[in-house]
Scaffold this motif. Structure first.
Motif, PDB file in Angstrom:
ATOM      1  N   LEU A 166       0.723  -1.121  -0.172  1.00 25.97           N
ATOM      2  CA  LEU A 166       0.255   0.070  -0.092  1.00 25.97           C
ATOM      3  C   LEU A 166       0.746   1.272   0.147  1.00 25.97           C
ATOM      4  O   LEU A 166       1.752   1.355   0.677  1.00 25.97           O
ATOM      5  CB  LEU A 166      -1.034   0.179   1.156  1.00 25.97           C
ATOM      6  N   ARG A 167       0.468   2.258  -0.866  1.00 24.37           N
ATOM      7  CA  ARG A 167       1.243   3.489  -0.824  1.00 24.37           C
ATOM      8  C   ARG A 167       0.522   4.320   0.379  1.00 24.37           C
ATOM      9  O   ARG A 167      -0.615   4.062   0.641  1.00 24.37           O
ATOM     10  CB  ARG A 167       0.775   4.467  -2.330  1.00 24.37           C
ATOM     11  N   VAL A 168       1.219   5.324   0.618  1.00 26.35           N
ATOM     12  CA  VAL A 168       0.689   6.383   1.481  1.00 26.35           C
ATOM     13  C   VAL A 168       0.624   7.598   1.375  1.00 26.35           C
ATOM     14  O   VAL A 168       1.953   8.296   0.745  1.00 26.35           O
ATOM     15  CB  VAL A 168       1.401   6.048   3.149  1.00 26.35           C
ATOM     16  N   GLN A 169      -0.363   8.306   1.353  1.00 32.77           N
ATOM     17  CA  GLN A 169      -0.647   9.743   1.082  1.00 32.77           C
ATOM     18  C   GLN A 169      -0.707  10.709   2.404  1.00 32.77           C
ATOM     19  O   GLN A 169      -1.449  10.182   3.225  1.00 32.77           O
ATOM     20  CB  GLN A 169      -1.599  10.178  -0.072  1.00 32.77           C
ATOM     21  N   LEU A 170      -0.052  11.876   2.362  1.00 32.31           N
ATOM     22  CA  LEU A 170      -0.372  12.685   3.545  1.00 32.31           C
ATOM     23  C   LEU A 170      -0.979  13.811   3.157  1.00 32.31           C
ATOM     24  O   LEU A 170      -0.993  14.250   1.753  1.00 32.31           O
ATOM     25  CB  LEU A 170       1.077  13.157   4.068  1.00 32.31           C
ATOM     26  N   ASP A 171      -1.561  14.799   3.933  1.00 32.77           N
ATOM     27  CA  ASP A 171      -2.414  15.817   3.640  1.00 32.77           C
ATOM     28  C   ASP A 171      -1.315  17.059   4.140  1.00 32.77           C
ATOM     29  O   ASP A 171      -1.457  17.225   5.122  1.00 32.77           O
ATOM     30  CB  ASP A 171      -3.638  15.946   4.423  1.00 32.77           C
ATOM     31  N   ARG A 207      -1.525  15.137  -0.977  1.00 27.79           N
ATOM     32  CA  ARG A 207      -2.792  15.961  -1.147  1.00 27.79           C
ATOM     33  C   ARG A 207      -2.438  17.475  -0.643  1.00 27.79           C
ATOM     34  O   ARG A 207      -1.878  17.481   0.467  1.00 27.79           O
ATOM     35  CB  ARG A 207      -4.003  15.476  -0.273  1.00 27.79           C
ATOM     36  N   LEU A 208      -2.664  18.305  -1.607  1.00 28.02           N
ATOM     37  CA  LEU A 208      -2.361  19.686  -1.295  1.00 28.02           C
ATOM     38  C   LEU A 208      -3.587  20.293  -0.739  1.00 28.02           C
ATOM     39  O   LEU A 208      -4.458  20.868  -1.751  1.00 28.02           O
ATOM     40  CB  LEU A 208      -1.798  20.302  -2.639  1.00 28.02           C
TER      41      LEU A 208
END
Length: 419
Positions: free
Chosen positions: A94-99, A167-168
């Motif tokens: 799984l990839r991980v995206q931060l806000d 995420r921007l």
């Protein structure tokens, strides 16, 4: 990252850190962020390939009033908890995206008291500029080199520690030339990083090309999916798909039917017979799908425009994992698994366009999703009538349509590989 399917989660709500219980916010003694780890196998079983985390950095309340971009919110834990989550996610592929909250900071950010480089935006009279009327949020001045350094350093800091994507947040409020200057510097150190910009209105394609982001949030399609199904006006959806095709010529938009800022899809579409139709569109249309955590259980919740109006759509999840979730229709979960699995077996859907509808009325749509020689037919029925179904292999459908060969059942849906 080109074929990602995100499971989007709001961590502070997920672990019960907000809203704060009576007597104040929970203390930092628990490693609350680790409560996500028992859910990662569930994410894999759903068919998603990444987890998109809401804010995890030190903040005053809801995470978007950041006070330190380089420190984990103590209500969630510390760096070791983030690293443990990243490692557990990556072990499962799984990839991980931060806000990334890079448009504004909270009023208690140290820069509010001491801003030697002029990072905060001010009026001509010297007053701090609040973000969209929210006095607790102070906008950054994106014309300043120091602001560029702050954002670049924050992105690199967490990518160095294992994040895969950003995420921007409120990217639409930030000048495009700021992103065009910052993102290449970040990519120089992390060429595989993927950037999703929150954009609500405006020229999505221009934002991608001029801002150098990879994708933007497809709010136009989100609105059309909800209202066309709820109001039984599939002409609205068909028109929106022509716009969606134009975007797909340039980039793959982030598609969604729910997120941490809006009423849940199961509350927005009041006829339960028609809720699967929204999921069919999320799974079959071109773009990068993002599923809001909890929608796979059919959870209902309404966003309200008041203080605390987001609490219902950002609930606490069981600490023991999905086995502890009760009182939901398991058919909803199985349908999510089936349709996301279907998408993963057809990765070309990522950049697929829609053809002119085979059939279009207010309550009946049959349309092909195509890329090159690949083609699938999607049929939606919001009426009490039955309709002929395009001949071909039935890949997925509601129970009524499965029992009615060659026909689309009342209030049914189908995905067909046409002959």
């Amino acid at each position: 990252m080109a074929h990602a399917i995100w499971w989007r989660v709001y961590p502070l709500g997920f672990v019960g850190a907000v809203p704060a219980p009576e007597g104040g916010a929970p203390g930092p003694e628990e490693r609350r962020l680790r409560r996500l780890i028992p859910w990662l196998d569930h994410v894999v079983e759903l068919g998603a390939s990444g987890i998109a985390l809401g804010p995890i950095f030190a903040s005053d309340t809801h995470g978007y009033d950041v006070v330190d971009h380089f420190r984990v919110d103590p209500r969630l834990g510390d760096d070791s908890d983030v690293e443990a989550l990243f490692a557990a996610a990556h072990e499962r592929g799984l990839r991980v995206q931060l806000d990334g909250v890079f448009n504004h900071v909270g009023r208690r950010h140290p820069l509010v008291a001491d801003d030697p480089d002029g990072v905060l935006r001010r009026t001509e009279g010297g007053d701090l500029v609040a973000f969209e009327g929210h006095d607790a949020l102070v906008e950054l001045d994106h014309s300043r080199p120091a602001t560029r350094r702050l954002v670049t350093d924050a992105m690199r800091h967490w990518l160095d520690r294992g994040a895969d994507s950003w995420r921007l947040d409120a990217a639409y409020r930030v000048p495009l030339d700021f992103w065009a200057a910052v993102l290449p510097d970040v990519r120089a150190a992390h060429p595989g990083a993927w950037f999703e910009a929150e954009v609500i209105h405006g020229d999505y394609a221009a934002f991608v090309t001029e801002g150098t982001v990879d994708s933007v949030t497809q709010y136009e399609l989100w609105k059309a999916v909800r209202s066309s199904i709820q109001e039984r006006n599939l002409f609205e959806l068909a028109w929106s798909l022509t716009r969606h095709n134009e975007f797909l010529e340039v980039f793959a938009p982030v598609t969604f039917v729910g997120n941490h800022d809006v009423t849940r899809i199961a509350s927005a579409i009041t006829d339960p017979r028609h809720r699967p139709h929204a999921l069919v569109l999320l799974a079959l249309l071109g773009g990068t799908p993002a599923l809001y955590a909890g929608d796979e259980f059919g959870w209902e919740a309404v966003k309200e425009e008041r203080a605390g109006g987001d609490d219902a759509i950002r609930p606490e999840f069981p600490a023991d994992g999905p086995a502890a979730v009760s009182g939901f229709d398991e058919r909803v979960l199985r349908l999510h698994q089936e349709l996301l699995g279907l998408r993963r077996r057809h990765p070309w859907l990522h950049r697929a366009r829609t053809d002119e509808p085979r059939t279009l009325t207010n309550e009946h749509l049959e349309i092909d999703v195509i890329l090159g020689s690949d083609r699938l037919t999607v049929a939606l029925n919001l009426s009490d009538e039955t309709f002929p179904l395009t001949p071909g292999e039935l890949l997925s459908a509601d129970d009524g349509t499965r029992g009615m060969p060659g026909r689309l059942a009342p209030h049914g849906w189908a995905v067909v590989a046409p002959r």
